[in-house]
Scaffold this motif. Structure first.
Motif, mmCIF file in Angstrom:
data_model
loop_
_atom_site.group_PDB
_atom_site.id
_atom_site.type_symbol
_atom_site.label_atom_id
_atom_site.label_comp_id
_atom_site.label_asym_id
_atom_site.label_seq_id
_atom_site.Cartn_x
_atom_site.Cartn_y
_atom_site.Cartn_z
ATOM 1 N N CYS A 223 55.912 5.304 36.820
ATOM 2 C CA CYS A 223 55.470 3.919 37.043
ATOM 3 C C CYS A 223 54.964 3.736 38.467
ATOM 4 O O CYS A 223 53.919 3.110 38.694
ATOM 5 N N ARG A 224 55.661 4.276 39.416
ATOM 6 C CA ARG A 224 55.257 4.117 40.813
ATOM 7 C C ARG A 224 53.906 4.768 41.099
ATOM 8 O O ARG A 224 53.171 4.311 41.977
ATOM 9 N N THR A 225 53.588 5.837 40.388
ATOM 10 C CA THR A 225 52.338 6.558 40.647
ATOM 11 C C THR A 225 51.229 6.174 39.676
ATOM 12 O O THR A 225 50.223 6.865 39.569
ATOM 13 N N GLY A 226 51.406 5.059 38.979
ATOM 14 C CA GLY A 226 50.325 4.521 38.169
ATOM 15 C C GLY A 226 50.263 4.983 36.731
ATOM 16 O O GLY A 226 49.371 4.575 35.984
ATOM 17 N N ARG A 227 51.217 5.820 36.311
ATOM 18 C CA ARG A 227 51.242 6.261 34.916
ATOM 19 C C ARG A 227 52.237 5.377 34.159
ATOM 20 O O ARG A 227 53.300 5.811 33.704
ATOM 21 N N THR A 228 51.847 4.109 34.045
ATOM 22 C CA THR A 228 52.791 3.082 33.611
ATOM 23 C C THR A 228 53.282 3.300 32.185
ATOM 24 O O THR A 228 54.482 3.160 31.913
ATOM 25 N N ALA A 229 52.376 3.619 31.259
ATOM 26 C CA ALA A 229 52.781 3.763 29.854
ATOM 27 C C ALA A 229 53.833 4.854 29.706
ATOM 28 O O ALA A 229 54.854 4.685 29.029
ATOM 29 N N SER A 230 53.605 5.995 30.359
ATOM 30 C CA SER A 230 54.570 7.094 30.300
ATOM 31 C C SER A 230 55.874 6.694 30.979
ATOM 32 O O SER A 230 56.969 6.991 30.486
ATOM 33 N N GLY A 231 55.761 6.014 32.116
ATOM 34 C CA GLY A 231 56.963 5.595 32.833
ATOM 35 C C GLY A 231 57.817 4.646 32.014
ATOM 36 O O GLY A 231 59.046 4.797 31.957
#
Length: 272
Positions: free
Chosen positions: A85-93
Motif C-alpha cells: 500500500c505504501r508503495t502504490g500497489r494498493t490492490a495487492s496491499g
C-alpha cells in the motif's frame, strides 16, 4: 522469534536506548538464516531488516518468500500488505492486509492499513468502523490513525472524543506523544511544544522506520497549524531517510494538500 522480537525492540523507543540495534538485529537475523532457512518467520525478520535499511525491493522479496513457505503467515501478510500500500500497489496491499486480519484479528496493524486506505478515499466513517472492530482497545497506532484521519476531514469532535477515551485507559503507554499530536491537530498545543517533543522522540527512537513515522505525523501537525515552513523542513528530513516509503500517503493524504505545489514536496515524491 528472537530476531523478530529484536527488530520490534529496535522500532519501539525506550529509555535507556541500546546503542546499536542495527548490528544486534543483523546478527540475530543471520543466526535465523543459518539455523532456520525453511521457516517463514526467518524471511519475515529478514524482510524487516531490509526495510529498516531502505532496501525495499529486497524487503518485498523476503516477505514474498515467507508467503511461499507459509501462505497464511500472518506477519508476512501484514507487513507485505502495508509495504505494498505504501508503495502504490494498493490492490495487492489491501488483499494481503485483509487476509491477515481474517486469519489473525490480533494483528491490528493490518486493520490500520485497511482503515487508512478507506480514509484516504474519503470514507472516514468506513475507516472508523473498521477501527471499531478493535472495540475500545487502546493502542498507539490505532489512536494516532483515528485522530489524524479525523483531522484530515476537520472532525474536531471525533478527535476530542478519542482523546478523552484514551486517557481513561490505565495502560495507555505512549500516550504522551499521541496526546500532544491530538492537541496540536486541534490547535491547542503551546508554541514550540510539538516541535520539542518531535525532536525528543527522534532522539529516543533508533529505527529509521520509526523516524519516518514520527516525521510524517509531525508534518501533518505543522500543516494543520499553518507552519508550512516547519512542515517542509520535516519533509526534507523525511526524504533523506532510506527506509521511508509512502508514496500513497504523499499522493492521497488530504492533510498534505497545502504542500503539494512546493518544490520540496515534488522532490520528496520522486524519492518515495
Amino acid at each position: 522469534a528472537y530476531a523478530t522480537t529484536s527488530l520490534l525492540a529496535w522500532f519501539v523507543p525506550t529509555v535507556p536506548t541500546t546503542p546499536d540495534w542495527e548490528t544486534l538485529c543483523a546478527a540475530r537475523v543471520e543466526r535465523a538464516r543459518v539455523g532456520a532457512p525453511g521457516l517463514a518467520e526467518t524471511h519475515v525478520a529478514e524482510g524487516l531488516l531490509f526495510w529498516e535499511r531502505g532496501r525495499l525491493k529486497e524487503a518485498v522479496s523476503s516477505l514474498t518468500q515467507a508467503l511461499r513457505l507459509a501462505p497464511t503467515c500472518a506477519d508476512a501478510l501484514m507487513y507485505l500488505g502495508e509495504l505494498h500500500c505504501r508503495t502504490g500497489r494498493t490492490a495487492s496491499g489491501l488483499s494481503h492486509a485483509g487476509l491477515c486480519w481474517r486469519i489473525d484479528p490480533t494483528r491490528f496493524l493490518a486493520l490500520a492499513t485497511l482503515a487508512r486506505e478507506e480514509a484516504f478515499a474519503g470514507r472516514l466513517s468506513e475507516a472508523m468502523a473498521l477501527l471499531d472492530e478493535l472495540g475500545d482497545l487502546y493502542s498507539p497506532p490505532a489512536f494516532m490513525l483515528r485522530v489524524r484521519a479525523a483531522s484530515w476531514y476537520g472532525d474536531e469532535a471525533m478527535i476530542r472524543a478519542w482523546l478523552g477515551k484514551a486517557w481513561t485507559v490505565a495502560d495507555a503507554g505512549g500516550l504522551a506523544f499521541g496526546d500532544l499530536v491530538a492537541r496540536s491537530l486541534l490547535g491547542e498545543a503551546k508554541e514550540g511544544e510539538m516541535e520539542q517533543l518531535t525532536e525528543l522522540m527522534l532522539s529516543l527512537g533508533k529505527s529509521p522506520r520509526f523516524h519516518a513515522d514520527v516525521l510524517g505525523i509531525s508534518i501533518e501537525a505543522a500543516v494543520k497549524n499553518g507552519r508550512i515552513g516547519g512542515a517542509l523542513s520535516y519533509l526534507e528530513r523525511l526524504a533523506s531517510i532510506d527506509a521511508f516509503a509512502d508514496i500513497d500517503w504523499l499522493e492521497r493524504c488530504p492533510g498534505l494538500r497545502p504542500l503539494r505545489d512546493t518544490p520540496v514536496f515534488r522532490s520528496t515524491l520522486e524519492v518515495a
